[in-house]
Design a protein around this motif. Sequence first.
Motif, short mmCIF file in Angstrom:
data_model
loop_
_atom_site.label_atom_id
_atom_site.label_comp_id
_atom_site.label_asym_id
_atom_site.label_seq_id
_atom_site.Cartn_x
_atom_site.Cartn_y
_atom_site.Cartn_z
N ALA A 5 -29.82 44.01 -39.07
CA ALA A 5 -28.35 43.86 -39.13
C ALA A 5 -27.79 43.55 -37.75
CB ALA A 5 -27.72 45.12 -39.70
N LEU A 6 -28.35 44.20 -36.70
CA LEU A 6 -27.90 43.91 -35.34
C LEU A 6 -28.17 42.47 -34.94
CD1 LEU A 6 -28.69 46.92 -32.96
CD2 LEU A 6 -26.50 45.78 -33.31
N ARG A 7 -29.23 41.90 -35.51
CA ARG A 7 -29.56 40.50 -35.23
C ARG A 7 -28.84 39.54 -36.18
NH1 ARG A 7 -35.30 42.83 -35.35
NH2 ARG A 7 -35.63 43.54 -33.21
N ARG A 8 -27.97 40.08 -36.98
CA ARG A 8 -27.19 39.30 -37.97
C ARG A 8 -28.09 38.62 -38.99
NH1 ARG A 8 -26.59 39.66 -32.85
NH2 ARG A 8 -26.14 37.49 -32.32
N GLN A 9 -29.19 39.27 -39.34
CA GLN A 9 -30.10 38.77 -40.36
C GLN A 9 -29.78 39.42 -41.70
OE1 GLN A 9 -33.88 39.90 -38.68
NE2 GLN A 9 -33.89 38.25 -37.17
N PRO A 10 -30.08 38.76 -42.81
CA PRO A 10 -29.79 39.34 -44.13
C PRO A 10 -30.56 40.65 -44.34
CG PRO A 10 -30.26 37.00 -44.33
CD PRO A 10 -30.61 37.38 -42.93
N ARG B 236 -14.12 40.54 -38.14
CA ARG B 236 -15.19 39.59 -38.40
C ARG B 236 -14.67 38.15 -38.31
NH1 ARG B 236 -17.14 36.48 -42.28
NH2 ARG B 236 -19.35 35.94 -42.10
N ALA B 237 -13.44 37.94 -38.79
CA ALA B 237 -12.85 36.60 -38.71
C ALA B 237 -12.68 36.16 -37.26
CB ALA B 237 -11.51 36.58 -39.44
N ARG B 238 -12.43 37.12 -36.37
CA ARG B 238 -12.22 36.80 -34.96
C ARG B 238 -13.53 36.50 -34.23
NH1 ARG B 238 -8.30 41.52 -32.86
NH2 ARG B 238 -9.00 40.75 -30.83
N VAL B 239 -14.58 37.26 -34.54
CA VAL B 239 -15.83 37.10 -33.77
C VAL B 239 -16.85 36.24 -34.50
CG1 VAL B 239 -15.49 39.31 -32.64
CG2 VAL B 239 -16.95 39.20 -34.67
N GLY B 240 -16.63 36.00 -35.79
CA GLY B 240 -17.57 35.18 -36.54
C GLY B 240 -18.96 35.79 -36.57
N HIS B 241 -19.96 34.95 -36.34
CA HIS B 241 -21.36 35.38 -36.41
C HIS B 241 -21.90 35.70 -35.01
CE1 HIS B 241 -24.90 35.85 -38.89
NE2 HIS B 241 -25.62 35.13 -38.06
N LYS B 242 -21.00 35.76 -34.02
CA LYS B 242 -21.43 35.94 -32.62
C LYS B 242 -22.09 37.28 -32.39
CE LYS B 242 -18.55 34.44 -29.60
NZ LYS B 242 -17.34 34.33 -28.74
N VAL B 243 -21.54 38.34 -32.97
CA VAL B 243 -22.06 39.70 -32.79
C VAL B 243 -22.01 40.44 -34.12
CG1 VAL B 243 -21.44 39.95 -30.35
CG2 VAL B 243 -19.77 40.55 -32.12
N ALA B 244 -22.84 41.46 -34.25
CA ALA B 244 -22.74 42.38 -35.37
C ALA B 244 -21.58 43.35 -35.10
CB ALA B 244 -24.04 43.15 -35.54
N LEU B 245 -21.04 43.91 -36.16
CA LEU B 245 -19.97 44.88 -36.04
C LEU B 245 -20.43 46.21 -36.62
CD1 LEU B 245 -16.85 42.74 -37.03
CD2 LEU B 245 -17.64 43.34 -34.73
N ALA C 112 -20.05 40.88 -48.03
CA ALA C 112 -21.51 40.86 -48.15
C ALA C 112 -22.13 39.85 -47.18
CB ALA C 112 -21.92 40.55 -49.59
N HIS C 113 -21.74 39.95 -45.93
CA HIS C 113 -22.24 39.05 -44.89
C HIS C 113 -23.27 39.79 -44.05
CE1 HIS C 113 -18.73 36.62 -45.90
NE2 HIS C 113 -17.98 37.69 -45.70
N PRO C 114 -24.19 39.09 -43.42
CA PRO C 114 -25.09 39.75 -42.47
C PRO C 114 -24.31 40.26 -41.26
CG PRO C 114 -25.92 37.58 -43.10
CD PRO C 114 -24.51 37.65 -43.59
N GLY C 115 -24.83 41.32 -40.64
CA GLY C 115 -24.25 41.75 -39.38
C GLY C 115 -23.30 42.92 -39.45
N HIS C 116 -23.42 43.79 -40.46
CA HIS C 116 -22.59 44.99 -40.50
C HIS C 116 -23.49 46.23 -40.49
CE1 HIS C 116 -19.63 47.85 -42.72
NE2 HIS C 116 -19.52 47.98 -41.41
#
Length: 355
Positions: free
Chosen positions: A13-18, A279-288, A317-321
């Motif tokens: 999740a930290l790597r924004r992977q499914p 999430r809308a602000r940072v996109g896929h740049k970092v996990a939250l 249901a996006h990667p990165g949480h």
Amino acid sequence: MFAPLQNDTFLRALRRQPTDHTPVWLMRQAGRYLPEYCATRAKAGSFMGLATNVDYATEVTLQPLERYPLDAAILFSDILTVPDAMGLGLSFAVGEGPKFAKVVRDEAAVAELAVPDMDKLRYVFDAVTSIRKALNGRVPLIGFSGSPWTLACYMVEGGGSDDYRRVKSLMYSRPDLMHRILAINADSVAAYLNAQIEAGAQAVMIFDSWGGVLADGAFQEFSLAYTRRVLAQLQREHDGVQIPRIVFTKGGGIWLDEIAELDTDGIGLDWTMDLGKARARVGHKVALQGNLDPNVLFAGPAQIEAEVRRVLDRFGAHPGHIFNLGHGISQYTPPEAVTVLVETVHRHSRAMRVA
């Protein structure tokens, strides 16, 4: 040296992977809300007796994992071990919180500061290795430190504070001294976290607990810049494996975009932020990571479930949480409330992914 990792959901999740579910762990998950923790602390005699004993630190780190199917463990320690190793004399009085015997408020005190000998913190690194072995690959182990700014607050104030009067007075009247303190703290934190990585930590987190008390402009100069200095010195890999990092600034939501520009994999958010908007602000740049209000855990099971689902739904249901509280768990939290939280995170996040 260590067993293969069986559950890497938190790291993925930290790597924004499914992932097949949203991983969950809680800040201060090994703590006073658990009766078994209180029993171990009583045996240790004091908080520092607990934190400096490798066997006790290992025991209490694993206690919440025996109760709950959490997706990560976090080292049991305290953010103030670093200034204690600088010779400031840390103690914990019952009911009063941390206190330093020596404070840093003038040129003479600042001149005495130096990056401490990491051997003085050997008990922390030995605990990391012991915990990692005891986990036996069950879940990843998170190491941590306070941020340079947050440590400076305690060092100048001499303990906790309601108004930050002394540290802010020094910052505004003698910014040169404050920058000197922060530079030493940043280099100390970097060395401290790198030693935790060498000892076996699989991710590291920087707690900027008091960053949110700063004015805009001061935050960037006195907190963010020195967190950046720490991150620039951290090992990116150990034994060929990536070591992700998380930055948590309580009250830092207004600076989310700037924090997201740091060389970090994840950002912890307190409960004042809407995860969907973040999430809308940072996109896929970092996990939250976050961000349930810890006081939700004093409500009934139905209310806890509803609030947990709301947090999960806002991220989607996006990667990165990574699910967490918006700050540390309260010592008064009923342990059964955490059962509801963890089970709801796993159940609802799995359902979201197949919907």
